[in-house]
Design an enzyme around this catalytic site. Structure first.
Site: not given
Length: 142
Positions: A8, A64-67, A69, A97, A108, A132
């Site tokens: 984004d 994105c800003g934090t990952g 979303g 895993h 960010r 796993h």
């Protein structure tokens, strides 16, 4: 390896940095955005997730800003295991895993240098399988 990447407006500079460094060795399909104009991250996440789920590409990267979303939006697509990673060990475990097929990064919260290390670890780590795999099968059945 063929990889889809998308971001984004918050992730455009990190995406550009990765494309000019560590991602040069991969076949990349850039699914946007290409500017800092505001866009809705679920639209980009869907494009990349669909490309991975349909086997158009082997893996995807979303920024994105934090990952968070992007991971939430991509994870709504059947067959997608998206992991938001902020350091290399998380990236390693998401592959070993969880067989993550989409890596989500937060522009960010991490810089380009850390993102390069995360991407490098994520691409170089194989899925362990074994116990796993049983758990991945349960996720797929949900």
């Amino acid at each position: 390896m063929k990889v889809a990447i998308g971001c984004d407006h918050a992730g455009i500079e990190l995406k550009r940095g990765l494309l000019n460094s560590i991602l040069k060795e991969y076949e990349i399909i850039d699914m946007g955005t290409d500017s800092t104009d505001s866009v809705d991250y679920p639209d980009i996440a869907h494009k990349v997730a669909y490309a991975v789920a349909s086997s158009e590409v082997e893996r995807g990267i979303l920024i994105c800003g934090t990952g968070t979303g992007m991971a939430m939006a991509a994870g709504k697509t059947k067959g997608i295991r998206a992991a938001a990673c902020t350091e290399p060990y998380l990236a390693e475990l998401s592959r070993r895993h969880n067989d993550a097929n989409i890596l989500c990064l937060g522009a960010r919260v991490i810089g380009t240098g850390m993102a390069e290390k995360i991407v490098e670890k994520w691409f170089s780590t194989p899925f362990e399988g074994g116990r796993h795999a049983r758990r991945i099968n349960k996720i797929e059945a949900l």
